[in-house]
Enzyme design. Structure first.
Site, PDB file in Angstrom:
ATOM      1  N   SER A  35      74.435  64.226 108.656  1.00 34.39           N
ATOM      2  CA  SER A  35      74.071  63.305 109.742  1.00 34.39           C
ATOM      3  C   SER A  35      73.374  62.038 109.264  1.00 34.39           C
ATOM      4  O   SER A  35      73.170  61.115 110.058  1.00 34.39           O
ATOM      5  CB  SER A  35      73.176  64.025 110.765  1.00 34.39           C
TER       6      SER A  35
ATOM      7  N   HIS B  79      73.804  68.354 124.867  1.00 37.14           N
ATOM      8  CA  HIS B  79      72.752  67.356 125.057  1.00 37.14           C
ATOM      9  C   HIS B  79      72.885  66.597 126.374  1.00 37.14           C
ATOM     10  O   HIS B  79      72.012  65.802 126.727  1.00 37.14           O
ATOM     11  CB  HIS B  79      72.811  66.319 123.919  1.00 37.14           C
TER      12      HIS B  79
ATOM     13  N   CYS C 260      73.159  64.033 118.100  1.00 38.97           N
ATOM     14  CA  CYS C 260      74.224  64.661 118.884  1.00 38.97           C
ATOM     15  C   CYS C 260      75.572  64.489 118.175  1.00 38.97           C
ATOM     16  O   CYS C 260      76.066  63.379 118.008  1.00 38.97           O
ATOM     17  CB  CYS C 260      74.284  64.041 120.275  1.00 38.97           C
TER      18      CYS C 260
END
Length: 637
Positions: free
Chosen positions: A328, A373, A386
């Protein structure tokens, strides 16, 4: 009557002619001999005078090289990282040793030479010329020097020589970055100026020691000495002093380096910190490490085997060569690509139910938060990491547009740092897959690439460099370790020449700030995945957590770290820069099998920032929310 008859028969004329002929022959022979001797004397004394004068001098005159003192290496605060220590070595000149076998046998008995000493000596003997000094034993003790001195008369051609040997006072702390020197081998002889390395036994092998060999080594000198029949020096005839190598001052900071090593205790991994304003590398750690002093005089077979065969791979420089999925930590760059290319705006929202499916397909690509989310815009998606938002964004961008954009930040190629053996990593594209694997690119692979998984491979240095570019809003400085040099005997430092920074072309400068704001939310927002590290931070910083999978599991299976071997745990990553509005420090952390970027990697970055800015803060870890694990997918269509 008989006597008179005999005298009458003698031919005096013939005898006189015979005598004269003999005298003439003797005269001619003598003349020719005299001429021959004269000619030879002329040849020896006039024509070949210089040649024989040189041979004569060699019987009484030696030319001894004066190796230069190697330049020192300092950190940015002037702390010595590489120095020269005096030592004694046992050396011999092969052509001056009457009986090599007997000499070696006697020296072995006198000094206790080991089989490994003799094996290495034989290797050196093959590489050196008969009139050059060959080292038989390094680093003699005072007792050994004294023992040999008493018996010096027994060993013509052998002597104890005082030399300076490289020493690394910080031990393993800078092993990968500074590197080490080692014995000059056959491969080195093919590329170096052998005249300038007369008398020099060592050469840079890795790191800064190798990259800046020309500056550190210096220029050899020599002295001409007269010797007696035993080869002992009687007097010095003339000399030319050697010129020491230049000292180097680095950007590296010993305090930051120690902080990173201590924070990584118990883990393998890497930490790279940079000053984004100039590209200076402030810390570059690869764990586990090793003691570079082992290599200086020739590492033992046992010690090298332990390092080489260790499953932890201490000789492997993870900062430069370690390939890790960025996870990420790639999301800020993907988000910037979406904004810059007009695929999304700051108001665009994507609904996250906890999974994502490509249009027309039932396969679900899960989000790390299985419950979902909800509706996410760019800032919320970044703060909470997310995955569904970035799946959808990656699908809209397409792999090739994403590749072209991320390439500008240096992903998938070498940064050009000023030490050797850097790896380029991998930034995938459809063309790359077609050329390297002869396969088509699948849409599902684009989704995985959009969250930094799949074929993506980056090095910690690349990650720190890209983070620095993001911190500077598109100004790209080349990463460098060496800041300045200093000539021996002078106090003034000469800054190393640097390349002018590049500026990435962006259509809307506001997009930079939007991405930075989203990264600020990661560490300062109420739901940010790394909010626990800024409890005591006196300024705002920007960061991004990451968790990179080591292996994939089926869609209907669940990742359970407690049931897995340590080596199968996820890698933990974190990137950050501070202060967010006026950055002067950027850091990338990769912890192998650390599990969570939020819980493991982010606190390490926190300690680095506190060390750099002199902040005393207590870390408070909130475990109620975290980017628990990266999604695990079997890549498909």
């Amino acid at each position: 009557m008989a006597i008179n008859s005999h005298l009458a028969l003698k031919d005096h004329l013939r005898e006189r002619r015979l005598v004269n002929a003999r005298l003439l022959f003797a005269a001619i022979f003598s003349l020719l001999l005299f001429i021959g001797v004269t000619v030879r004397l002329v040849v020896l004394q006039v024509v070949e005078y210089e040649h024989f004068d040189s041979l004569s001098n060699k019987n009484r005159v030696d030319i001894e090289p004066l190796p230069p003192q190697r330049g020192l290496i300092f950190d940015r605060n002037g702390v010595v990282l590489a120095e020269n220590m005096p030592t004694f070595t046992l050396e011999l000149v092969p052509e001056k040793v009457p009986n090599m076998a007997e000499t070696i046998e006697a020296l072995t008995e006198l000094l206790g030479l080991t089989g490994e000493d003799l094996e290495k000596f034989r290797e050196r003997l093959k590489q050196q010329r008969s009139f050059e000094q060959v080292t038989l034993r390094y680093q003699l003790t005072e007792e050994e020097v004294a023992r040999f001195s008493v018996n010096r008369h027994r060993f013509p051609g052998v002597d104890v020589v005082g030399r300076l040997i490289r020493h690394y006072p910080q031990g393993a702390l800078f092993a990968h970055a500074v590197g080490y020197v080692g014995r000059i081998n056959q491969q080195d002889l093919l590329v170096i100026d052998q005249q300038n390395y007369k008398g020099t036994l060592q050469i840079g092998k890795t790191g800064i020691e190798k990259q800046y060999e020309d500056l550190l080594h210096g220029t050899v000198g020599y002295r001409q000495v007269e010797t007696n029949v035993q080869g002992r020096t009687v007097r010095e005839l003339r000399s030319v002093a050697s010129q020491p190598g230049q000292d180097l001052y680095l950007h590296l900071d010993i305090g930051l380096q120690r902080t990173a090593v201590e924070a990584l205790t118990g883990y393998n991994g890497s930490v790279v910190a940079m000053d984004p304003r100039n590209g200076g590398i402030l810390a570059m750690v690869s764990q586990p490490d090793f003691d570079p002093n082992l290599f200086v005089s020739g590492i033992s077979i046992k010690d090298y085997a332990e390092l080489r065969d260790s499953p932890e791979r201490p000789l492997y420089d993870r900062a430069l060569r370690g390939h890790y999925p960025p996870g990420s930590t790639l999301k800020p760059f993907v988000a910037l690509a979406g904004l810059e290319l007009g695929v999304v705006t700051e108001h665009t929202k994507t609904y996250c139910p906890g999974w994502y499916s490509l249009p027309g397909h039932s396969h679900r690509y899960r989000c790390w938060k299985h419950s979902g989310h909800g509706h996410m815009d760019a800032i919320d998606a970044m703060a909470q990491s997310c995955d569904v938002y970035f799946y959808d964004l990656a699908h809209a961008l397409g792999i090739d547009r994403m590749h072209t954009f991320l390439d500008m930040f240096g992903f998938g190629r070498k940064t050009g740092v000023d030490i050797p053996n850097e790896s380029g990593g991998l930034l995938p594209s459809s063309e790359w897959k077609r050329n390297s694997r002869n396969q088509a690119w699948f849409p599902g692979e684009t989704l995985i690439a959009g969250i930094g998984q799949g074929f993506n491979q980056t090095t910690p240095l690349q990650l720190a460099h890209a983070t620095s570019v993001l911190a500077m809003r598109g100004t790209m400085n080349k990463p460098t370790l060496v800041r300045a040099s200093r000539t021996s005997g002078q106090e003034e430092l000469q800054l190393m020449p640097t390349q002018p920074p590049e500026t990435l072309p962006m259509q809307d400068a506001n997009n930079w700030q939007l991405v930075v704001d989203s990264m600020i939310e990661v560490v300062h927002g109420q739901r940010g995945t790394a909010r626990h590290i800024t409890e005591k931070m006196p300024f705002r910083m920007a960061g991004k957590t990451g968790t990179a999978q080591v292996f994939g599991i089926a869609q209907d299976e669940k990742y359970d770290a407690e049931t897995l071997e340590k080596k199968l745990h996820d890698h933990a990553l974190f990137v950050a820069f501070a202060p967010a509005d006026n950055p002067e420090f950027a850091v990338a952390v990769v912890v192998e099998n650390g599990g969570s970027g939020s819980k493991v990697a982010a606190p390490i970055a926190q300690k680095m920032i506190e060390e750099y800015f002199g902040i005393e803060a207590e870390m408070v870890i909130d475990e109620t929310d975290d980017e628990a694990t990266a999604p695990r997918e079997v890549t498909g269509e």
